[in-house]
Design an enzyme around this catalytic site. Sequence first.
Site, PDB file in Angstrom:
ATOM      1  N   GLY A   1       0.819  -1.209   0.000  1.00  0.00           N
ATOM      2  CA  GLY A   1       0.000   0.000   0.000  1.00  0.00           C
ATOM      3  C   GLY A   1       0.853   1.259   0.000  1.00  0.00           C
ATOM      4  O   GLY A   1       2.089   1.193   0.135  1.00  0.00           O
ATOM      5  N   ASP A   2       0.208   2.397  -0.242  1.00  0.00           N
ATOM      6  CA  ASP A   2       0.865   3.714  -0.251  1.00  0.00           C
ATOM      7  C   ASP A   2       1.948   3.827  -1.314  1.00  0.00           C
ATOM      8  O   ASP A   2       2.967   4.513  -1.125  1.00  0.00           O
ATOM      9  CB  ASP A   2       1.453   4.037   1.138  1.00  0.00           C
ATOM     10  CG  ASP A   2       0.400   3.994   2.224  1.00  0.00           C
ATOM     11  OD1 ASP A   2      -0.751   4.352   1.932  1.00  0.00           O
ATOM     12  OD2 ASP A   2       0.730   3.596   3.356  1.00  0.00           O
TER      13      ASP A   2
ATOM     14  N   LYS B   1      -0.675   5.293  -5.616  1.00  0.00           N
ATOM     15  CA  LYS B   1      -1.785   4.959  -6.529  1.00  0.00           C
ATOM     16  C   LYS B   1      -2.610   6.205  -6.843  1.00  0.00           C
ATOM     17  O   LYS B   1      -2.986   6.448  -7.978  1.00  0.00           O
ATOM     18  CB  LYS B   1      -2.698   3.896  -5.884  1.00  0.00           C
ATOM     19  CG  LYS B   1      -2.011   2.572  -5.632  1.00  0.00           C
ATOM     20  CD  LYS B   1      -2.924   1.564  -4.949  1.00  0.00           C
ATOM     21  CE  LYS B   1      -3.293   1.926  -3.528  1.00  0.00           C
ATOM     22  NZ  LYS B   1      -2.162   1.939  -2.568  1.00  0.00           N
TER      23      LYS B   1
ATOM     24  N   GLY C   1      -5.757   5.874   1.986  1.00  0.00           N
ATOM     25  CA  GLY C   1      -5.458   7.307   1.961  1.00  0.00           C
ATOM     26  C   GLY C   1      -4.687   7.565   0.686  1.00  0.00           C
ATOM     27  O   GLY C   1      -3.549   7.142   0.563  1.00  0.00           O
ATOM     28  N   HIS C   2      -5.338   8.189  -0.283  1.00  0.00           N
ATOM     29  CA  HIS C   2      -4.732   8.402  -1.602  1.00  0.00           C
ATOM     30  C   HIS C   2      -4.462   9.893  -1.799  1.00  0.00           C
ATOM     31  O   HIS C   2      -5.383  10.706  -1.745  1.00  0.00           O
ATOM     32  CB  HIS C   2      -5.655   7.859  -2.697  1.00  0.00           C
ATOM     33  CG  HIS C   2      -5.851   6.375  -2.614  1.00  0.00           C
ATOM     34  ND1 HIS C   2      -6.673   5.673  -3.451  1.00  0.00           N
ATOM     35  CD2 HIS C   2      -5.294   5.456  -1.784  1.00  0.00           C
ATOM     36  CE1 HIS C   2      -6.631   4.384  -3.139  1.00  0.00           C
ATOM     37  NE2 HIS C   2      -5.808   4.236  -2.128  1.00  0.00           N
TER      38      HIS C   2
ATOM     39  N   THR D   1      -6.115   0.238  10.927  1.00  0.00           N
ATOM     40  CA  THR D   1      -6.357   1.688  10.910  1.00  0.00           C
ATOM     41  C   THR D   1      -7.463   2.064  11.907  1.00  0.00           C
ATOM     42  O   THR D   1      -7.774   3.239  12.052  1.00  0.00           O
ATOM     43  CB  THR D   1      -6.779   2.147   9.502  1.00  0.00           C
ATOM     44  OG1 THR D   1      -7.957   1.417   9.133  1.00  0.00           O
ATOM     45  CG2 THR D   1      -5.680   1.891   8.478  1.00  0.00           C
TER      46      THR D   1
ATOM     47  N   GLN E   1      -5.178  -0.191  -0.909  1.00  0.00           N
ATOM     48  CA  GLN E   1      -4.224  -1.079  -0.215  1.00  0.00           C
ATOM     49  C   GLN E   1      -3.201  -1.629  -1.236  1.00  0.00           C
ATOM     50  O   GLN E   1      -2.932  -0.971  -2.215  1.00  0.00           O
ATOM     51  CB  GLN E   1      -4.948  -2.207   0.522  1.00  0.00           C
ATOM     52  CG  GLN E   1      -5.720  -1.765   1.764  1.00  0.00           C
ATOM     53  CD  GLN E   1      -7.027  -1.072   1.466  1.00  0.00           C
ATOM     54  OE1 GLN E   1      -7.865  -1.611   0.767  1.00  0.00           O
ATOM     55  NE2 GLN E   1      -7.227   0.103   1.999  1.00  0.00           N
TER      56      GLN E   1
HETATM   57  P1  GDP Z   1      -1.526   5.619  -2.231  1.00  0.00           P
HETATM   58  O1  GDP Z   1      -2.208   5.148  -0.987  1.00  0.00           O
HETATM   59  O2  GDP Z   1      -0.953   4.497  -3.022  1.00  0.00           O
HETATM   60  O3  GDP Z   1      -2.379   6.530  -3.071  1.00  0.00           O
HETATM   61  O4  GDP Z   1      -0.268   6.474  -1.753  1.00  0.00           O
HETATM   62  P2  GDP Z   1      -0.247   7.609  -0.589  1.00  0.00           P
HETATM   63  O5  GDP Z   1      -0.865   8.837  -1.117  1.00  0.00           O
HETATM   64  O6  GDP Z   1      -0.746   7.049   0.689  1.00  0.00           O
HETATM   65  O7  GDP Z   1       1.321   7.756  -0.377  1.00  0.00           O
HETATM   66  C1  GDP Z   1       2.165   8.121  -1.407  1.00  0.00           C
HETATM   67  C2  GDP Z   1       2.878   9.421  -1.030  1.00  0.00           C
HETATM   68  O8  GDP Z   1       3.937   9.650  -1.929  1.00  0.00           O
HETATM   69  C3  GDP Z   1       1.975  10.634  -1.146  1.00  0.00           C
HETATM   70  O9  GDP Z   1       2.390  11.587  -0.193  1.00  0.00           O
HETATM   71  C4  GDP Z   1       2.254  11.134  -2.559  1.00  0.00           C
HETATM   72  O10 GDP Z   1       2.011  12.534  -2.704  1.00  0.00           O
HETATM   73  C5  GDP Z   1       3.718  10.842  -2.669  1.00  0.00           C
HETATM   74  N1  GDP Z   1       4.231  10.551  -4.038  1.00  0.00           N
HETATM   75  C6  GDP Z   1       3.676   9.842  -5.032  1.00  0.00           C
HETATM   76  N2  GDP Z   1       4.530   9.704  -6.070  1.00  0.00           N
HETATM   77  C7  GDP Z   1       5.669  10.343  -5.704  1.00  0.00           C
HETATM   78  C8  GDP Z   1       6.946  10.524  -6.326  1.00  0.00           C
HETATM   79  O11 GDP Z   1       7.207  10.048  -7.427  1.00  0.00           O
HETATM   80  N3  GDP Z   1       7.866  11.225  -5.595  1.00  0.00           N
HETATM   81  C9  GDP Z   1       7.621  11.746  -4.366  1.00  0.00           C
HETATM   82  N4  GDP Z   1       8.587  12.401  -3.734  1.00  0.00           N
HETATM   83  N5  GDP Z   1       6.438  11.590  -3.760  1.00  0.00           N
HETATM   84  C10 GDP Z   1       5.485  10.881  -4.417  1.00  0.00           C
HETATM   85  P1  IMO Z   2      -3.791   2.681   0.657  1.00  0.00           P
HETATM   86  O1  IMO Z   2      -4.984   2.496  -0.251  1.00  0.00           O
HETATM   87  C1  IMO Z   2      -1.157   1.024   3.713  1.00  0.00           C
HETATM   88  C2  IMO Z   2      -2.937  -1.748   6.603  1.00  0.00           C
HETATM   89  C3  IMO Z   2      -3.032  -1.277   8.038  1.00  0.00           C
HETATM   90  C4  IMO Z   2      -2.866  -2.600   8.754  1.00  0.00           C
HETATM   91  C5  IMO Z   2      -3.638  -3.558   7.855  1.00  0.00           C
HETATM   92  C6  IMO Z   2      -5.054  -3.854   8.308  1.00  0.00           C
HETATM   93  O2  IMO Z   2      -3.629   4.079   1.147  1.00  0.00           O
HETATM   94  O3  IMO Z   2      -2.565   2.103   0.049  1.00  0.00           O
HETATM   95  P2  IMO Z   2      -7.298  -2.405   8.251  1.00  0.00           P
HETATM   96  O4  IMO Z   2      -7.631  -1.104   8.897  1.00  0.00           O
HETATM   97  O5  IMO Z   2      -7.426  -2.415   6.771  1.00  0.00           O
HETATM   98  O6  IMO Z   2      -8.005  -3.586   8.882  1.00  0.00           O
HETATM   99  O7  IMO Z   2      -5.727  -2.642   8.605  1.00  0.00           O
HETATM  100  O8  IMO Z   2      -3.662  -2.974   6.569  1.00  0.00           O
HETATM  101  N1  IMO Z   2      -3.575  -0.849   5.587  1.00  0.00           N
HETATM  102  C7  IMO Z   2      -2.874  -0.061   4.771  1.00  0.00           C
HETATM  103  N2  IMO Z   2      -1.538   0.172   4.682  1.00  0.00           N
HETATM  104  N3  IMO Z   2      -2.004   1.622   2.840  1.00  0.00           N
HETATM  105  C8  IMO Z   2      -3.336   1.375   2.895  1.00  0.00           C
HETATM  106  O9  IMO Z   2      -4.195   1.840   1.977  1.00  0.00           O
HETATM  107  C9  IMO Z   2      -3.828   0.535   3.918  1.00  0.00           C
HETATM  108  N4  IMO Z   2      -5.053   0.097   4.267  1.00  0.00           N
HETATM  109  C10 IMO Z   2      -4.880  -0.758   5.286  1.00  0.00           C
HETATM  110  O10 IMO Z   2      -2.008  -0.369   8.353  1.00  0.00           O
HETATM  111  O11 IMO Z   2      -1.516  -2.987   8.730  1.00  0.00           O
HETATM  112 MG    MG Z   3      -2.164   5.513   1.070  1.00  0.00          MG
END
Ligand code: GDP
Ligand code: IMO
Ligand code: MG
Length: 423
Positions: free
Chosen positions: A12-13, A16, A40-41, A128, A223
């Site tokens: 995750g994170d 996306k 959290g996107h 979460t 995720q």
């Molecule tokens: P998601 O859950 O997959 O949508 O990702 P998140 O938003 O939770 O976490 C990704 C983080 O990396 C966010 O703060 C984005 O703004 C940041 N991000 C995405 N692509 C890049 C990149 O290429 N470089 C940097 N420095 N930050 C990025």
């Molecule tokens: P995005 O879409 C990263 C993790 C939680 C925990 C496990 C189970 O932003 O990539 P839950 O609340 O779903 O029962 O928690 O999954 N988790 C994530 N980690 N990015 C996420 O979403 C996540 N959604 C859940 O931290 O380890």
């Molecule tokens: Mg995220």
Amino acid sequence: MASRIIVGAQWGDEGKGKVIDILASQSDMVVRSQGGNNAGHTVVADHEEYKLHMVPSGILYKDCDCVIGSGVVIDPKELIAEMDAIASRGVSLDRLKIDARTHVIMPYHIALDALSESVRGDMKIGTTKKGIGPCYMDKVERSGIRMCDFTDDAEFRKKLKENLAIKNKIITNVYGGEPLDYEKVYAEYSEYARLLSRYVCDTSVLIYEAIKADKNVTFEGAQGTLLDIDFGTYPFVTSSHPVSGGVCIGAGIGPTLIDGVLGIMKAYTTRVGLGPFPTELFDETGEFIRNRGAEFGATTGRARRTGWLDTVIVSFSVRVNGLTELAVNKLDTLSGIKTLKVCTAYEIDGRVTKHFPADLKTFSRAKPVYTELPGWDDDLTGITKYEDLPLSVKNYIEFIENECGCRVSMVGVGPDRTQNLYK
Ligand code: GDP
Ligand code: IMO
Ligand code: MG
């Protein structure tokens, strides 16, 4: 390409939200199909940052329909707050649709998420605490409240009463927690139902019709593959199917309607929550990556655990998701690290394997086998063409392609929607 699934290829994170926002500029529809506000996107557009949890990451484009598909679990209170926050920034929510089959996260789900975590001891998941697991439990147990029940007052009263009678017993007798009051919950939540009812419909019809009309439909994964309830690091996973196969069920469309699957990965690895992580760094390099990459959760604000890139995991994602291409984000974060390590295999009990193990106990014993690659010092954030990247960055990308057996089509050099290069 008419319909494309976007999935997280790690824990995750992976960025996306950023990639989906970019693709949404050419999409007629963006569809979420699983998870809930555990996601959290982040989208950064014109120096403005949006953190989206349930609203699809196509919402910033006025011609893009945004669909919350049947496999999503919805916290109505949080969804309304998110919608209000978006609307207050001048973005219209008229194109949002919510499937009638989505399950509703109720306050007892949130209470039970926290209570069950509090008694897990060593097996604490680090959820979460958004009530995701307990809501999916009710769905599978066939006692959940669906959006179609929630927005039908008589049905909602009946189901809430039945559910609360049982949940209050579990909350008080099993966990020693505080019971919830029916009248209070009903009064608050029936108002949310009233506010959301105009967005509710059968979104499977809309998605099917859009694909049949040759429109561009993007499925927004939440995720990541390693958090999948079946294929992830069980039990340290979420309660839904973030893998590409989950999209068909969670959106109500058949696999023959999908044209491609894009996996999103970071140039290194992060994880929030607990569970094994073979390439985790506990030193100053891990701290450097966390600070430079602003690796703090978009949903809970928790510091993300950081580590070297693990291509065993990404190769596993290529396989279980049938990835047709990869996007590699956050290459800019690694600038300044002299030598980069990439885990290309695991040593487990003296044997070397390139396959991600099914059993968590085996995985816990995995020691990374590293290949070292030269890093780069250059600031990548202003680069606008793939060709202009330093040679060591291109070598790193080619190394990923070779190890994972998948083409890299995009790379990220910053969080803004403009900081994305096409290969
Ligand atoms: P998601 O859950 O997959 O949508 O990702 P998140 O938003 O939770 O976490 C990704 C983080 O990396 C966010 O703060 C984005 O703004 C940041 N991000 C995405 N692509 C890049 C990149 O290429 N470089 C940097 N420095 N930050 C990025
Ligand atoms: P995005 O879409 C990263 C993790 C939680 C925990 C496990 C189970 O932003 O990539 P839950 O609340 O779903 O029962 O928690 O999954 N988790 C994530 N980690 N990015 C996420 O979403 C996540 N959604 C859940 O931290 O380890
Ligand atoms: Mg995220």
